[in-house]
Design an enzyme around this catalytic site. Structure first.
Site, PDB file in Angstrom:
ATOM      1  N   GLY A  10       0.842  -1.188   0.000  1.00  0.00           N
ATOM      2  CA  GLY A  10       0.000   0.000   0.000  1.00  0.00           C
ATOM      3  C   GLY A  10       0.879   1.240   0.000  1.00  0.00           C
TER       4      GLY A  10
ATOM      5  N   VAL B  50       3.919  -1.348   3.551  1.00  0.00           N
ATOM      6  CA  VAL B  50       3.430  -0.012   3.245  1.00  0.00           C
ATOM      7  C   VAL B  50       4.591   0.891   2.858  1.00  0.00           C
ATOM      8  CG1 VAL B  50       2.205   2.014   4.137  1.00  0.00           C
ATOM      9  CG2 VAL B  50       1.502  -0.281   4.860  1.00  0.00           C
ATOM     10  N   LYS B  51       4.390   1.664   1.820  1.00  0.00           N
ATOM     11  CA  LYS B  51       5.358   2.691   1.414  1.00  0.00           C
ATOM     12  C   LYS B  51       4.820   4.048   1.861  1.00  0.00           C
ATOM     13  CE  LYS B  51       7.394   4.857  -2.713  1.00  0.00           C
ATOM     14  NZ  LYS B  51       7.588   4.727  -4.184  1.00  0.00           N
ATOM     15  N   THR B  52       5.632   4.791   2.617  1.00  0.00           N
ATOM     16  CA  THR B  52       5.183   6.085   3.101  1.00  0.00           C
ATOM     17  C   THR B  52       6.354   7.044   3.197  1.00  0.00           C
ATOM     18  OG1 THR B  52       3.692   7.102   4.718  1.00  0.00           O
ATOM     19  CG2 THR B  52       5.474   5.767   5.608  1.00  0.00           C
TER      20      THR B  52
END
Length: 298
Positions: free
Chosen positions: A172, A202-204
């Protein structure tokens, strides 16, 4: 109607206590099927638990981005130095040599260009095609707080369901609109929603204050997005701080392929992520490699 979290009690993130995951080296992945774990272990180095992903998917909404005009010339030479390439299926089929043994994570969402509202995305790739391309994972944008928030979340959950059927991890990607505040509170919200609804990682974005609360409160691995182009030392420092504060690696693009020496930069990032090399030393490494390459070209 559910009530907002209005408790006056101070939140306890326990960032100094690692989350235990019996059965596998990667956070939150102990109960996954063998195929899912195997694909994750292709992206994340089992020895360090971290990954250096090279993001080159920018063209799916903004066309030939600077540094990506000719992926065959600018990016293919970098592939041997990354743990995984994050790209579109079009780029994979047309420009990445099938002889490459590096894992590929495929951009699975799209629709609007930079000329339109970016949150109005749809699923843009069938999971069967990810299997056909021997992908190690797929990535999809999630616009928490965006105009089409619910649609983007639903896109992700549909992809997660499809991924579980064939053992394909879903990353995500927390998208941030121009009007949104980029702080730890927002990213805690966005990352947690992605994880709660099934994303395997998750990439953030990195934030200077309380990033460790973002990683600690997310039950799956987080990889740091590189974001806008920064001076090399700042980019290396950001990557170093992110992994020291709990990130399981980086997914960087412009801060690698838009530098003067991308091959040197990706090796410096690798040393930061996998060997905990301090930023100043990593910059020395970058400059030394850059000088060597220039000398070899003469």
């Amino acid at each position: 109607m559910p009530e907002a979290d209005a408790s006056s009690k101070e939140k306890q993130y326990h960032a100094d206590v690692p989350q235990q995951t019996p059965g596998f080296f990667l956070k939150g992945a102990g109960s996954y099927d063998w195929g899912m774990k195997n694909r994750l272990a292709r992206v994340f180095n089992p020895e360090t638990g971290r990954a250096v992903m090279l993001a080159v998917d920018h063209g799916y909404f903004q066309g030939p981005t600077t540094g990506l005009e000719r992926i065959d010339l600018s990016i293919v030479p970098l592939v041997p130095y990354c743990d995984a390439l994050f790209c579109t299926r079009g780029v994979l089929r047309t420009m990445v040599p099938p002889s490459s043994q590096k894992p590929m994570v495929l951009r699975a969402s799209g629709g609007p260009s930079i000329l339109k509202e970016l949150s109005n995305e749809e699923i843009a790739m069938d999971m069967e095609d990810a299997v056909r391309l021997n992908a190690a994972g797929v990535g999809i944008q999630v616009f928490i707080g965006g105009e089409f928030e619910t649609r983007s979340v639903h896109n992700m959950t549909r992809l997660v369901d499809a991924g579980y059927r064939i053992g394909m991890p879903v990353m995500g990607v927390t998208a941030v609109g121009k009007e949104m505040v980029r702080d730890a509170k927002y990213f805690r919200l966005a990352c947690r929603i992605c994880a709660e609804l099934g994303a395997q990682y998750v990439k953030t974005y990195y934030v200077a204050e309380e990033f460790e609360t973002v990683t600690a409160s997310c039950p799956v691995p987080i990889v740091m997005a590189g974001g806008k182009k920064l001076p090399e030392l700042e980019a290396l420092t950001m990557a170093y701080n992110a992994v020291q504060q709990g990130a399981a690696g980086v997914d960087m693009g412009r801060n690698i392929f838009q530098t003067d020496a991308p091959v040197a930069m990706i090796q410096a990032v690798n040393a930061v992520v996998h060997k905990n090399l301090k930023p100043a030393k990593a910059l020395e490494m970058y400059n030394t490699l850059k000088a060597q390459m220039r000398k070899e070209r003469k």
